[in-house]
Scaffold this active site. Sequence first.
Site, PDB file in Angstrom:
ATOM      1  N   SER A 105      -6.448   4.708  15.145  1.00  0.00           N
ATOM      2  CA  SER A 105      -5.994   4.178  16.430  1.00  0.00           C
ATOM      3  C   SER A 105      -6.266   5.221  17.504  1.00  0.00           C
ATOM      4  O   SER A 105      -6.260   6.427  17.225  1.00  0.00           O
ATOM      5  CB  SER A 105      -4.498   3.890  16.368  1.00  0.00           C
ATOM      6  OG  SER A 105      -3.990   3.661  17.672  1.00  0.00           O
ATOM      7  N   VAL A 128       0.817  -1.220   0.000  1.00  0.00           N
ATOM      8  CA  VAL A 128       0.000   0.000   0.000  1.00  0.00           C
ATOM      9  C   VAL A 128       0.850   1.269   0.000  1.00  0.00           C
ATOM     10  O   VAL A 128       0.351   2.346  -0.313  1.00  0.00           O
ATOM     11  CB  VAL A 128      -1.005   0.050   1.183  1.00  0.00           C
ATOM     12  CG1 VAL A 128      -2.033  -1.061   1.086  1.00  0.00           C
ATOM     13  CG2 VAL A 128      -0.286   0.049   2.526  1.00  0.00           C
ATOM     14  N   TYR A 149       4.063   6.647  14.781  1.00  0.00           N
ATOM     15  CA  TYR A 149       2.765   5.957  14.662  1.00  0.00           C
ATOM     16  C   TYR A 149       1.631   6.940  14.978  1.00  0.00           C
ATOM     17  O   TYR A 149       0.617   6.980  14.286  1.00  0.00           O
ATOM     18  CB  TYR A 149       2.758   4.757  15.611  1.00  0.00           C
ATOM     19  CG  TYR A 149       1.568   3.828  15.487  1.00  0.00           C
ATOM     20  CD1 TYR A 149       1.551   2.808  14.539  1.00  0.00           C
ATOM     21  CD2 TYR A 149       0.466   3.949  16.336  1.00  0.00           C
ATOM     22  CE1 TYR A 149       0.459   1.935  14.439  1.00  0.00           C
ATOM     23  CE2 TYR A 149      -0.621   3.083  16.238  1.00  0.00           C
ATOM     24  CZ  TYR A 149      -0.616   2.075  15.295  1.00  0.00           C
ATOM     25  OH  TYR A 149      -1.696   1.213  15.198  1.00  0.00           O
ATOM     26  N   ASN A 155      -6.773  -0.579   5.834  1.00  0.00           N
ATOM     27  CA  ASN A 155      -6.517  -1.106   7.170  1.00  0.00           C
ATOM     28  C   ASN A 155      -5.051  -1.486   7.403  1.00  0.00           C
ATOM     29  O   ASN A 155      -4.623  -1.622   8.536  1.00  0.00           O
ATOM     30  CB  ASN A 155      -7.450  -2.324   7.338  1.00  0.00           C
ATOM     31  CG  ASN A 155      -7.139  -3.178   8.515  1.00  0.00           C
ATOM     32  OD1 ASN A 155      -7.464  -2.816   9.640  1.00  0.00           O
ATOM     33  ND2 ASN A 155      -6.487  -4.318   8.283  1.00  0.00           N
TER      34      ASN A 155
HETATM   35  P1  NAI Z   1      -1.850  -7.315  11.713  1.00  0.00           P
HETATM   36  O1  NAI Z   1      -0.366  -7.210  11.679  1.00  0.00           O
HETATM   37  O2  NAI Z   1      -2.460  -8.585  12.164  1.00  0.00           O
HETATM   38  O3  NAI Z   1      -2.471  -6.929  10.299  1.00  0.00           O
HETATM   39  C1  NAI Z   1      -1.907  -5.924   9.498  1.00  0.00           C
HETATM   40  C2  NAI Z   1      -1.727  -6.483   8.099  1.00  0.00           C
HETATM   41  O4  NAI Z   1      -1.208  -5.411   7.274  1.00  0.00           O
HETATM   42  C3  NAI Z   1      -0.707  -7.628   8.025  1.00  0.00           C
HETATM   43  O5  NAI Z   1      -1.262  -8.751   7.367  1.00  0.00           O
HETATM   44  C4  NAI Z   1       0.448  -7.041   7.211  1.00  0.00           C
HETATM   45  O6  NAI Z   1       1.125  -7.981   6.389  1.00  0.00           O
HETATM   46  C5  NAI Z   1      -0.273  -5.990   6.383  1.00  0.00           C
HETATM   47  N1  NAI Z   1       0.636  -4.966   5.869  1.00  0.00           N
HETATM   48  C6  NAI Z   1       1.666  -4.366   6.517  1.00  0.00           C
HETATM   49  N2  NAI Z   1       2.292  -3.531   5.677  1.00  0.00           N
HETATM   50  C7  NAI Z   1       1.640  -3.578   4.501  1.00  0.00           C
HETATM   51  C8  NAI Z   1       1.833  -2.948   3.248  1.00  0.00           C
HETATM   52  N3  NAI Z   1       2.843  -2.096   3.041  1.00  0.00           N
HETATM   53  N4  NAI Z   1       0.983  -3.249   2.233  1.00  0.00           N
HETATM   54  C9  NAI Z   1      -0.042  -4.136   2.425  1.00  0.00           C
HETATM   55  N5  NAI Z   1      -0.246  -4.788   3.581  1.00  0.00           N
HETATM   56  C10 NAI Z   1       0.578  -4.502   4.607  1.00  0.00           C
HETATM   57  O7  NAI Z   1      -2.311  -6.099  12.651  1.00  0.00           O
HETATM   58  P2  NAI Z   1      -3.753  -5.557  13.062  1.00  0.00           P
HETATM   59  O8  NAI Z   1      -3.656  -5.247  14.492  1.00  0.00           O
HETATM   60  O9  NAI Z   1      -4.835  -6.432  12.565  1.00  0.00           O
HETATM   61  O10 NAI Z   1      -3.771  -4.177  12.298  1.00  0.00           O
HETATM   62  C11 NAI Z   1      -4.886  -3.725  11.546  1.00  0.00           C
HETATM   63  C12 NAI Z   1      -5.063  -2.260  11.802  1.00  0.00           C
HETATM   64  O11 NAI Z   1      -5.472  -2.054  13.160  1.00  0.00           O
HETATM   65  C13 NAI Z   1      -3.807  -1.408  11.618  1.00  0.00           C
HETATM   66  O12 NAI Z   1      -4.158  -0.224  10.932  1.00  0.00           O
HETATM   67  C14 NAI Z   1      -3.375  -1.083  13.038  1.00  0.00           C
HETATM   68  O13 NAI Z   1      -2.626   0.109  13.099  1.00  0.00           O
HETATM   69  C15 NAI Z   1      -4.727  -0.972  13.696  1.00  0.00           C
HETATM   70  N6  NAI Z   1      -4.715  -1.061  15.163  1.00  0.00           N
HETATM   71  C16 NAI Z   1      -4.398  -2.243  15.789  1.00  0.00           C
HETATM   72  C17 NAI Z   1      -4.413  -2.312  17.170  1.00  0.00           C
HETATM   73  C18 NAI Z   1      -4.069  -3.574  17.902  1.00  0.00           C
HETATM   74  O14 NAI Z   1      -4.019  -3.562  19.159  1.00  0.00           O
HETATM   75  N7  NAI Z   1      -3.825  -4.665  17.238  1.00  0.00           N
HETATM   76  C19 NAI Z   1      -4.793  -1.133  17.995  1.00  0.00           C
HETATM   77  C20 NAI Z   1      -5.123   0.029  17.239  1.00  0.00           C
HETATM   78  C21 NAI Z   1      -5.079   0.048  15.870  1.00  0.00           C
END
Ligand code: NAI
Length: 277
Positions: A143, A65, A156, A91
């Site tokens: 977030s 992305v 972040y 996301n």
């Molecule tokens: P996750 O790591 O399980 O999922 C994030 C996904 O994004 C991964 O599959 C990763 O490979 C993909 N990704 C990373 N860089 C990328 C790129 N350049 N292009 C395409 N895909 C890419 O993490 P999660 O927690 O499910 O994250 C989802 C969203 O939730 C994020 O925006 C994160 O900042 C947000 N978030 C998560 C929190 C938590 O406690 N887990 C709290 C607040 C926000």
Amino acid sequence: MSVHSAIAPGQVAVITGGANGIGLAVARRLVDLGLRVALADCDAAQLAVAGDALGGKALLVETDVASRASVAALAARVEGELGPVAVLMNNAAIGGGGDILADPAGWDRLLAVNLHGVIHGLQQFLPGMITSDRPGLVINTGSKQGITQPPGNTAYNVAKSGVKSVTEGLAHTLRERVGDRITAHLLIPGFTYTGMTTRHFKEKPPAAWTPDQVAQTMLDGIARGDFYLWCLDNETSWEVDRRRVLWNAQDITEGRPALSRWHPDWKDVFADFASRE
Ligand code: NAI
């Protein structure tokens, strides 16, 4: 009752960062509701695992992305193979970053993925959604850190503050341009046990929510028409979150120092404010 007019059988959804965590949990819900889902993720191995978990029902598109060209290729592939997009979830994000003295390359990458990734998704998919006459739904994952600004990972916080601004601006633009035919929402997860957090915890800590709880809260909020899709976790109540948000805003209106919640002279005053009935 349907959650949203764009969430209907046969409609097309694109989820960036959809191979894991919150994105995958939302994908599972949308597949169950009969949508045709494209998962866009930079992790090819995890994409394959996610594809299997969804019973081979999702289109898997390896995407970075941070790259405008990669997101353009994603849009061409999704529209070519599945048709016009009704649901867009920007996301994908990474951790890392650090404060302003941290590695500049880390800042560049974090802003490219976490902020520009969202902008790329919007710029690529929105024009088609606007010119069509179909219902649309856009969810950007922000977030609490982009709102309450805890010190430590300024990069972040900057990216997530930007996602909040972009999404608020988007909601206004859509309201002016298409009324409520396409709606925008800011998803604000709490502490959630996902790929981003498994590297710190081998098992789900009691304080964390599951990604599925976030997906459910997101869908409930969209069904109510909420813009801010605020999620809790098992540690922090809405009342505490509400006071943290207010305290941050009142640093300006009350003339306090920046991030006074963590300032030695104000810590106790904040603790008292946060615990008041
Ligand atoms: P996750 O790591 O399980 O999922 C994030 C996904 O994004 C991964 O599959 C990763 O490979 C993909 N990704 C990373 N860089 C990328 C790129 N350049 N292009 C395409 N895909 C890419 O993490 P999660 O927690 O499910 O994250 C989802 C969203 O939730 C994020 O925006 C994160 O900042 C947000 N978030 C998560 C929190 C938590 O406690 N887990 C709290 C607040 C926000």
